[in-house]
Design a protein around this motif. Sequence first.
Motif, PDB file in Angstrom:
ATOM      1  N   TRP A 196       0.805  -1.222   0.000  1.00  6.79           N
ATOM      2  CA  TRP A 196       0.000   0.000   0.000  1.00  6.79           C
ATOM      3  C   TRP A 196       0.838   1.272   0.000  1.00  6.79           C
ATOM      4  CZ3 TRP A 196      -5.250   0.405   2.932  1.00  6.79           C
ATOM      5  CH2 TRP A 196      -6.140  -0.522   2.392  1.00  6.79           C
ATOM      6  N   VAL A 197       2.078   1.200  -0.403  1.00  9.29           N
ATOM      7  CA  VAL A 197       2.932   2.387  -0.398  1.00  9.29           C
ATOM      8  C   VAL A 197       2.374   3.458  -1.330  1.00  9.29           C
ATOM      9  CG1 VAL A 197       5.233   3.286  -0.936  1.00  9.29           C
ATOM     10  CG2 VAL A 197       4.988   1.086   0.227  1.00  9.29           C
ATOM     11  N   ARG A 198       1.924   3.051  -2.509  1.00  8.66           N
ATOM     12  CA  ARG A 198       1.339   4.020  -3.442  1.00  8.66           C
ATOM     13  C   ARG A 198      -0.071   4.431  -3.009  1.00  8.66           C
ATOM     14  NH1 ARG A 198       3.885   4.889  -8.221  1.00  8.66           N
ATOM     15  NH2 ARG A 198       5.640   3.524  -8.725  1.00  8.66           N
ATOM     16  N   ARG A 199      -0.855   3.451  -2.561  1.00  8.02           N
ATOM     17  CA  ARG A 199      -2.235   3.758  -2.170  1.00  8.02           C
ATOM     18  C   ARG A 199      -2.288   4.795  -1.045  1.00  8.02           C
ATOM     19  NH1 ARG A 199      -7.416   1.122  -2.060  1.00  8.02           N
ATOM     20  NH2 ARG A 199      -6.604  -0.724  -3.122  1.00  8.02           N
ATOM     21  N   THR A 200      -1.367   4.714  -0.103  1.00 10.47           N
ATOM     22  CA  THR A 200      -1.355   5.647   1.017  1.00 10.47           C
ATOM     23  C   THR A 200      -0.729   6.991   0.664  1.00 10.47           C
ATOM     24  OG1 THR A 200       0.732   4.694   1.798  1.00 10.47           O
ATOM     25  CG2 THR A 200      -1.312   3.814   2.755  1.00 10.47           C
ATOM     26  N   ARG A 201      -0.321   7.158  -0.585  1.00 11.03           N
ATOM     27  CA  ARG A 201       0.321   8.386  -1.081  1.00 11.03           C
ATOM     28  C   ARG A 201       1.699   8.618  -0.456  1.00 11.03           C
ATOM     29  NH1 ARG A 201      -3.415   7.400  -3.793  1.00 11.03           N
ATOM     30  NH2 ARG A 201      -5.034   8.774  -4.583  1.00 11.03           N
ATOM     31  N   LEU A 202       2.278   7.540   0.058  1.00 10.03           N
ATOM     32  CA  LEU A 202       3.603   7.647   0.649  1.00 10.03           C
ATOM     33  C   LEU A 202       4.681   7.756  -0.424  1.00 10.03           C
ATOM     34  CD1 LEU A 202       4.667   7.663   3.558  1.00 10.03           C
ATOM     35  CD2 LEU A 202       5.066   5.217   3.361  1.00 10.03           C
ATOM     36  N   ALA A 203       4.392   7.239  -1.611  1.00  9.15           N
ATOM     37  CA  ALA A 203       5.355   7.277  -2.717  1.00  9.15           C
ATOM     38  C   ALA A 203       5.033   8.396  -3.697  1.00  9.15           C
ATOM     39  CB  ALA A 203       5.363   5.935  -3.444  1.00  9.15           C
ATOM     40  N   THR A 204       4.169   9.312  -3.295  1.00 11.03           N
ATOM     41  CA  THR A 204       3.750  10.406  -4.183  1.00 11.03           C
ATOM     42  C   THR A 204       4.271  11.730  -3.657  1.00 11.03           C
ATOM     43  OG1 THR A 204       1.704   9.187  -4.648  1.00 11.03           O
ATOM     44  CG2 THR A 204       1.774  11.524  -5.279  1.00 11.03           C
ATOM     45  N   TRP A 205       4.944  12.475  -4.515  1.00  9.93           N
ATOM     46  CA  TRP A 205       5.393  13.812  -4.132  1.00  9.93           C
ATOM     47  C   TRP A 205       4.234  14.795  -4.267  1.00  9.93           C
ATOM     48  CZ3 TRP A 205       9.488  14.261  -1.359  1.00  9.93           C
ATOM     49  CH2 TRP A 205      10.563  13.401  -1.532  1.00  9.93           C
ATOM     50  N   PRO A 206       4.180  15.803  -3.413  1.00 14.80           N
ATOM     51  CA  PRO A 206       3.065  16.760  -3.478  1.00 14.80           C
ATOM     52  C   PRO A 206       3.113  17.630  -4.721  1.00 14.80           C
ATOM     53  CG  PRO A 206       4.710  17.504  -1.901  1.00 14.80           C
ATOM     54  CD  PRO A 206       5.129  16.118  -2.329  1.00 14.80           C
ATOM     55  N   ARG A 207       1.947  18.122  -5.094  1.00 13.02           N
ATOM     56  CA  ARG A 207       1.892  19.134  -6.160  1.00 13.02           C
ATOM     57  C   ARG A 207       2.389  20.444  -5.560  1.00 13.02           C
ATOM     58  NH1 ARG A 207      -2.817  15.926  -7.133  1.00 13.02           N
ATOM     59  NH2 ARG A 207      -4.038  17.155  -5.645  1.00 13.02           N
ATOM     60  N   TRP A 208       3.537  20.896  -6.060  1.00 15.78           N
ATOM     61  CA  TRP A 208       4.248  21.974  -5.372  1.00 15.78           C
ATOM     62  C   TRP A 208       3.441  23.265  -5.284  1.00 15.78           C
ATOM     63  CZ3 TRP A 208       7.964  20.059  -2.714  1.00 15.78           C
ATOM     64  CH2 TRP A 208       8.642  18.935  -3.171  1.00 15.78           C
ATOM     65  N   SER A 209       2.637  23.552  -6.279  1.00 10.02           N
ATOM     66  CA  SER A 209       1.863  24.798  -6.251  1.00 10.02           C
ATOM     67  C   SER A 209       0.864  24.825  -5.100  1.00 10.02           C
ATOM     68  CB  SER A 209       1.129  24.993  -7.579  1.00 10.02           C
ATOM     69  OG  SER A 209       0.252  23.897  -7.831  1.00 10.02           O
ATOM     70  N   THR A 210       0.387  23.646  -4.680  1.00 12.10           N
ATOM     71  CA  THR A 210      -0.608  23.596  -3.607  1.00 12.10           C
ATOM     72  C   THR A 210       0.019  23.753  -2.231  1.00 12.10           C
ATOM     73  OG1 THR A 210      -0.457  21.180  -3.494  1.00 12.10           O
ATOM     74  CG2 THR A 210      -2.105  22.117  -4.985  1.00 12.10           C
ATOM     75  N   LEU A 211       1.344  23.693  -2.144  1.00  9.40           N
ATOM     76  CA  LEU A 211       1.991  23.827  -0.843  1.00  9.40           C
ATOM     77  C   LEU A 211       1.815  25.218  -0.252  1.00  9.40           C
ATOM     78  CD1 LEU A 211       5.320  21.833  -1.324  1.00  9.40           C
ATOM     79  CD2 LEU A 211       3.210  21.099  -0.205  1.00  9.40           C
ATOM     80  N   LEU A 212       1.479  26.174  -1.095  1.00 12.57           N
ATOM     81  CA  LEU A 212       1.201  27.525  -0.582  1.00 12.57           C
ATOM     82  C   LEU A 212       0.025  27.522   0.381  1.00 12.57           C
ATOM     83  CD1 LEU A 212       1.645  29.670  -3.826  1.00 12.57           C
ATOM     84  CD2 LEU A 212       3.168  29.603  -1.834  1.00 12.57           C
ATOM     85  N   LEU A 213      -0.847  26.531   0.252  1.00 14.89           N
ATOM     86  CA  LEU A 213      -2.005  26.434   1.142  1.00 14.89           C
ATOM     87  C   LEU A 213      -1.591  26.120   2.576  1.00 14.89           C
ATOM     88  CD1 LEU A 213      -4.397  24.380  -1.174  1.00 14.89           C
ATOM     89  CD2 LEU A 213      -4.515  26.829  -0.696  1.00 14.89           C
ATOM     90  N   THR A 214      -0.388  25.608   2.763  1.00 19.41           N
ATOM     91  CA  THR A 214       0.067  25.263   4.109  1.00 19.41           C
ATOM     92  C   THR A 214       0.633  26.455   4.873  1.00 19.41           C
ATOM     93  OG1 THR A 214       2.333  24.697   3.420  1.00 19.41           O
ATOM     94  CG2 THR A 214       0.661  22.966   3.252  1.00 19.41           C
ATOM     95  N   VAL A 215       0.904  27.568   4.172  1.00 19.27           N
ATOM     96  CA  VAL A 215       1.557  28.723   4.803  1.00 19.27           C
ATOM     97  C   VAL A 215       0.747  29.287   5.968  1.00 19.27           C
ATOM     98  CG1 VAL A 215       2.369  31.090   4.429  1.00 19.27           C
ATOM     99  CG2 VAL A 215       2.875  29.299   2.746  1.00 19.27           C
ATOM    100  N   PRO A 216      -0.582  29.492   5.836  1.00 22.89           N
ATOM    101  CA  PRO A 216      -1.336  30.009   6.979  1.00 22.89           C
ATOM    102  C   PRO A 216      -1.239  29.125   8.219  1.00 22.89           C
ATOM    103  CG  PRO A 216      -2.628  30.216   4.976  1.00 22.89           C
ATOM    104  CD  PRO A 216      -1.441  29.395   4.629  1.00 22.89           C
TER     105      PRO A 216
END
Length: 308
Positions: free
Chosen positions: A102-122
């Motif tokens: 389940w490494v892929r299913r759990t998104r453990l092997a997936t890198w984030p979409r970098w543009s959406t990381l701005l949502l984490t700033v607040p």
Amino acid sequence: MPLLDHLRFNAILVMIEIEKGFTKGFQMRMFKAWANARPLATAFLFLLVAALYFLAPIVSVDPSQLFGNGERDVGAESFAQVLWPEIRLAAAILIAVVLIGWVRRTRLATWPRWSTLLLTVPFIAFCIFVIISPILVSESGAADVTLTQADWQSIWMACLVAILVGFFEELLFRGVVLQALLTRMNGGLAVIIAAIIFGLFHYVNWVSGQPLGVTTMQVLGAMAIGLLFGAFVLWTGSIWPSIFLHGLWDSSVSVSQTLQANVSPTGDVAEVIFDPWSALASPPMIYGVLLLVLWVFFDRRKRKATSV
């Protein structure tokens, strides 16, 4: 033993080992197939094993200290004491996820979409505010902070523990549980249910002795933060941002409690006030709901556009 018999004996041993390897490989493939065919049952088994792990120590604890009759653990020092158990938990769930494929299913092997990381700033800014809030409310500000070398060591250890806690809890609740729910329902509902399960799971702390009022506030706070982390997983497409932010959140709370005790004239941390509405109307809850609503809105638009 004659040479021919010796060779035959070794050949039989090799054949037995090969057969064991094939049997184990077949059993593992069967187990992976079962887990992939029954994701909800697999998630339930993960939760059950985790609950049993956390509840098992109560058999060796004084019964008078269980079910809300114990004390509340606060500060970096108490948090840092669970380093080795958290290392074992993080390693155990990682091995389990790898074994069932389940490494892929759990998104453990997936890198984030970098543009959406701005949502984490607040949320990162909010964590920084939580850390410095004891200094801001202190009359003398940073002048009251007198951290010893032992305090700094506890803080660094607590931050390491927080990362491990974030890894374990996110892989379990936003990895295994959330992804299993996504096989049966839409993203918004799956995030809400996973957040509720995450919050209720914290009642194991009450069984272990933490006061009921404190635990209930922790449960509600965990639901709020779980909602936000679930929304981050949907937006980024990866579990890694929520692992990092979970570790940051636990670190900020632990460090804030340590600073609060340090600047307090009595050396105490403020008592938790039982106020469910404050937890449900907290900044993480508000921001999590906002992100989740926006994700559902854009996801529906995307689905409609692709169906035309």
